[in-house]
Motif scaffolding. Sequence first.
Motif, PDB file in Angstrom:
ATOM      1  N   ASN A 217       0.771  -1.235   0.000  1.00 33.45           N
ATOM      2  CA  ASN A 217       0.000   0.000   0.000  1.00 33.45           C
ATOM      3  C   ASN A 217       0.807   1.293   0.000  1.00 33.45           C
ATOM      4  OD1 ASN A 217      -2.907  -1.056   0.379  1.00 33.45           O
ATOM      5  ND2 ASN A 217      -1.768  -2.134   1.997  1.00 33.45           N
ATOM      6  N   LEU A 218       2.005   1.281   0.554  1.00 37.34           N
ATOM      7  CA  LEU A 218       2.767   2.527   0.642  1.00 37.34           C
ATOM      8  C   LEU A 218       3.596   2.719  -0.623  1.00 37.34           C
ATOM      9  CD1 LEU A 218       3.342   4.953   2.452  1.00 37.34           C
ATOM     10  CD2 LEU A 218       5.255   3.675   3.443  1.00 37.34           C
ATOM     11  N   LYS A 219       3.297   3.764  -1.347  1.00 38.12           N
ATOM     12  CA  LYS A 219       3.948   3.999  -2.628  1.00 38.12           C
ATOM     13  C   LYS A 219       5.461   4.132  -2.475  1.00 38.12           C
ATOM     14  CE  LYS A 219       3.775   7.074  -6.648  1.00 38.12           C
ATOM     15  NZ  LYS A 219       3.163   8.310  -7.232  1.00 38.12           N
ATOM     16  N   ASP A 220       6.166   3.438  -3.369  1.00 36.40           N
ATOM     17  CA  ASP A 220       7.634   3.476  -3.439  1.00 36.40           C
ATOM     18  C   ASP A 220       8.301   2.897  -2.189  1.00 36.40           C
ATOM     19  OD1 ASP A 220       7.494   4.769  -5.935  1.00 36.40           O
ATOM     20  OD2 ASP A 220       7.396   6.738  -4.982  1.00 36.40           O
ATOM     21  N   TYR A 221       7.547   2.127  -1.396  1.00 44.08           N
ATOM     22  CA  TYR A 221       8.176   1.541  -0.198  1.00 44.08           C
ATOM     23  C   TYR A 221       9.186   0.469  -0.594  1.00 44.08           C
ATOM     24  CZ  TYR A 221       8.927  -0.800   4.238  1.00 44.08           C
ATOM     25  OH  TYR A 221       9.519  -1.344   5.361  1.00 44.08           O
ATOM     26  N   GLN A 222      10.345   0.513   0.026  1.00 43.01           N
ATOM     27  CA  GLN A 222      11.399  -0.471  -0.184  1.00 43.01           C
ATOM     28  C   GLN A 222      11.582  -1.280   1.102  1.00 43.01           C
ATOM     29  OE1 GLN A 222      13.054  -1.010  -3.162  1.00 43.01           O
ATOM     30  NE2 GLN A 222      11.605   0.507  -3.987  1.00 43.01           N
ATOM     31  N   ALA A 223      11.716  -2.585   0.959  1.00 45.09           N
ATOM     32  CA  ALA A 223      11.908  -3.435   2.134  1.00 45.09           C
ATOM     33  C   ALA A 223      13.075  -2.916   2.968  1.00 45.09           C
ATOM     34  CB  ALA A 223      12.164  -4.878   1.712  1.00 45.09           C
ATOM     35  N   TYR A 224      12.911  -2.962   4.273  1.00 43.75           N
ATOM     36  CA  TYR A 224      13.929  -2.430   5.178  1.00 43.75           C
ATOM     37  C   TYR A 224      15.260  -3.150   4.971  1.00 43.75           C
ATOM     38  CZ  TYR A 224      16.252  -1.176   9.562  1.00 43.75           C
ATOM     39  OH  TYR A 224      17.142  -0.723  10.502  1.00 43.75           O
TER      40      TYR A 224
ATOM     41  N   VAL B  67      15.211  -4.126  16.875  1.00 46.23           N
ATOM     42  CA  VAL B  67      14.441  -3.018  17.454  1.00 46.23           C
ATOM     43  C   VAL B  67      14.449  -1.821  16.495  1.00 46.23           C
ATOM     44  CG1 VAL B  67      14.354  -1.339  19.334  1.00 46.23           C
ATOM     45  CG2 VAL B  67      14.756  -3.754  19.837  1.00 46.23           C
ATOM     46  N   GLU B  68      15.576  -1.561  15.836  1.00 47.96           N
ATOM     47  CA  GLU B  68      15.626  -0.493  14.839  1.00 47.96           C
ATOM     48  C   GLU B  68      14.690  -0.803  13.670  1.00 47.96           C
ATOM     49  OE1 GLU B  68      19.656   0.002  13.650  1.00 47.96           O
ATOM     50  OE2 GLU B  68      20.335   0.784  15.591  1.00 47.96           O
ATOM     51  N   TYR B  69      14.642  -2.054  13.274  1.00 47.04           N
ATOM     52  CA  TYR B  69      13.722  -2.506  12.220  1.00 47.04           C
ATOM     53  C   TYR B  69      12.278  -2.233  12.629  1.00 47.04           C
ATOM     54  CZ  TYR B  69      11.325  -6.127   9.333  1.00 47.04           C
ATOM     55  OH  TYR B  69      10.490  -6.816   8.489  1.00 47.04           O
ATOM     56  N   ARG B  70      11.940  -2.549  13.866  1.00 43.06           N
ATOM     57  CA  ARG B  70      10.589  -2.291  14.362  1.00 43.06           C
ATOM     58  C   ARG B  70      10.250  -0.800  14.282  1.00 43.06           C
ATOM     59  NH1 ARG B  70       7.840  -6.175  17.359  1.00 43.06           N
ATOM     60  NH2 ARG B  70       6.725  -4.532  18.485  1.00 43.06           N
ATOM     61  N   HIS B  71      11.159   0.032  14.751  1.00 44.16           N
ATOM     62  CA  HIS B  71      10.905   1.466  14.762  1.00 44.16           C
ATOM     63  C   HIS B  71      10.721   2.007  13.336  1.00 44.16           C
ATOM     64  CE1 HIS B  71      11.314   1.582  18.968  1.00 44.16           C
ATOM     65  NE2 HIS B  71      12.632   1.688  19.064  1.00 44.16           N
ATOM     66  N   ALA B  72      11.524   1.518  12.409  1.00 40.66           N
ATOM     67  CA  ALA B  72      11.421   1.987  11.025  1.00 40.66           C
ATOM     68  C   ALA B  72      10.070   1.615  10.416  1.00 40.66           C
ATOM     69  CB  ALA B  72      12.565   1.422  10.188  1.00 40.66           C
ATOM     70  N   VAL B  73       9.636   0.379  10.638  1.00 36.81           N
ATOM     71  CA  VAL B  73       8.345  -0.058  10.113  1.00 36.81           C
ATOM     72  C   VAL B  73       7.207   0.703  10.788  1.00 36.81           C
ATOM     73  CG1 VAL B  73       6.748  -2.025  10.031  1.00 36.81           C
ATOM     74  CG2 VAL B  73       9.127  -2.306   9.316  1.00 36.81           C
ATOM     75  N   ASP B  74       7.338   0.931  12.100  1.00 32.29           N
ATOM     76  CA  ASP B  74       6.306   1.701  12.815  1.00 32.29           C
ATOM     77  C   ASP B  74       6.160   3.100  12.219  1.00 32.29           C
ATOM     78  OD1 ASP B  74       5.869  -0.436  14.455  1.00 32.29           O
ATOM     79  OD2 ASP B  74       6.961   0.374  16.179  1.00 32.29           O
ATOM     80  N   GLN B  75       7.271   3.743  11.921  1.00 34.81           N
ATOM     81  CA  GLN B  75       7.223   5.091  11.346  1.00 34.81           C
ATOM     82  C   GLN B  75       6.544   5.084   9.978  1.00 34.81           C
ATOM     83  OE1 GLN B  75      11.264   6.488  11.376  1.00 34.81           O
ATOM     84  NE2 GLN B  75      11.269   6.927  13.572  1.00 34.81           N
ATOM     85  N   SER B  76       6.852   4.066   9.176  1.00 33.50           N
ATOM     86  CA  SER B  76       6.230   3.984   7.855  1.00 33.50           C
ATOM     87  C   SER B  76       4.739   3.691   7.961  1.00 33.50           C
ATOM     88  CB  SER B  76       6.922   2.903   7.014  1.00 33.50           C
ATOM     89  OG  SER B  76       8.270   3.247   6.752  1.00 33.50           O
ATOM     90  N   LEU B  77       4.350   2.837   8.927  1.00 29.20           N
ATOM     91  CA  LEU B  77       2.923   2.552   9.131  1.00 29.20           C
ATOM     92  C   LEU B  77       2.180   3.809   9.559  1.00 29.20           C
ATOM     93  CD1 LEU B  77       0.984   0.059   9.060  1.00 29.20           C
ATOM     94  CD2 LEU B  77       3.387  -0.533   8.785  1.00 29.20           C
ATOM     95  N   GLU B  78       2.790   4.581  10.428  1.00 32.62           N
ATOM     96  CA  GLU B  78       2.158   5.825  10.862  1.00 32.62           C
ATOM     97  C   GLU B  78       1.999   6.791   9.691  1.00 32.62           C
ATOM     98  OE1 GLU B  78       4.518   7.170  14.124  1.00 32.62           O
ATOM     99  OE2 GLU B  78       4.147   5.355  15.301  1.00 32.62           O
TER     100      GLU B  78
END
Length: 430
Positions: free
Chosen positions: A58-65, A101-112
């Motif tokens: 769903n997030l345009k231009d999202y690249q896997a972490y 934990v950094e991975y979690r934070h990055a995904v959380d920011q993108s979800l927000e």
Amino acid sequence: MFASLLENYQKTRSLTLKLAAPLAPEDQVVQPVPYVSPPKWHLAHTTWFFETFVLQKNLKDYQAYHPQYAYLFNSYYEQAGERWGRSQRGFLSRPTVAEIVEYRHAVDQSLETLLLDIEAFDLPEQEEIYTTMTLGIHHEQQHQELLLYDLKYILGHNPLFPAYVSKPSLEPQQATHKPTSTPPQHYLKIPEGIYKIGHRGNSFYFDNERGRHQVFLHPYRILDRLITCGEYREFIESGGYQDPQYWLMEGWEWIQTENLAAPLYWHLDKNPQRQNWYHYTLHGYETLDWDAPVTHISFYEADAFARWAGKRLPTEFEWEVACNLSEPEIPETANFLDGQQLHPQPRTQHSKQFYGDVWEWTSSPYCPYPYYEIPAGALGEYNGKFMVNQMVLRGGSCATLREHIRPTYRNFFHPQMRWQFSGLRLAEHC
């Protein structure tokens, strides 16, 4: 709607980190047996779920972490790609806990970011995002419970028996709900009839609860509480683990092969000066509370105890009907993860213990309900493909969140599994 979804998402993600906080990095890598995952793997897998099924779609231009995290942290979704073997998760010293934990934070920011821009999507897309996000939140709540099972197994097999956390002190309002000593066995009488089974309403439910249907039940009686450690000790001391007449053949062969004579985490101190039963809890090594519900038993052990007692296990339909008739609302005193006891507690007055404390084994195999259809796509693998060779448990446990449970919730495990908080209540025909 999406504001409350974001709030619930953030609350759920924070709780997972809170549960992992007491662990040292060394605790988070251990995998003593194939069915126990290293704690840090849960932190990563739940993040992969949101990244794969929400962000990448769903997030345009999202690249896997990270290009290889999907391979490392996919659990069993064949349609989502290849994956690292479950029994080999303990080899993954990298990525480190800090990197996860950094991975979690990055995904959380993108979800927000995605949810704050939700109006950019058309209505069907919004509905799909909402549905998948809601499933992901409940999926993470399941993994919070699995995380507690796994870390208890890891710490409980360490000869030092380290405590995960200290035992909580009771809040003033909790202290007013005093447990009673084990009461006599009293049975609830359920009349013969045709009853409706399965989820109804608009609240969240898993697909295995879908297919509301009718079942006919003969009259039966069901115990109004859980079986206690003290009652289970009588089974042990009467030679229940040595007498094949109480055991299903597979169960008998299993306890012989594994050399079992008590529930998981029970230890008999044979020192003549202090001979007593002890057990490992998430608060450390303790003497058993004989009034508390017995836990960490397999289906085989639950079934053998019921036969020894001259009773049987209820079917999942009998359990659901009895719960709806006698305890339709979750009592305030029910023992869930929210209360932070992290261990089954003796029954409080007026509680029938249908909710919390321990998952209750039923005699029902895990099968699809009538009208059940496996959803399309990878998320269709969530429940349907496991409907074989497993038994249903009901009611939730002390490691389940209150908001996560309902009378129709169907948990399932293989009959020999007992690292989960599992116990039993008895039933019989009238």
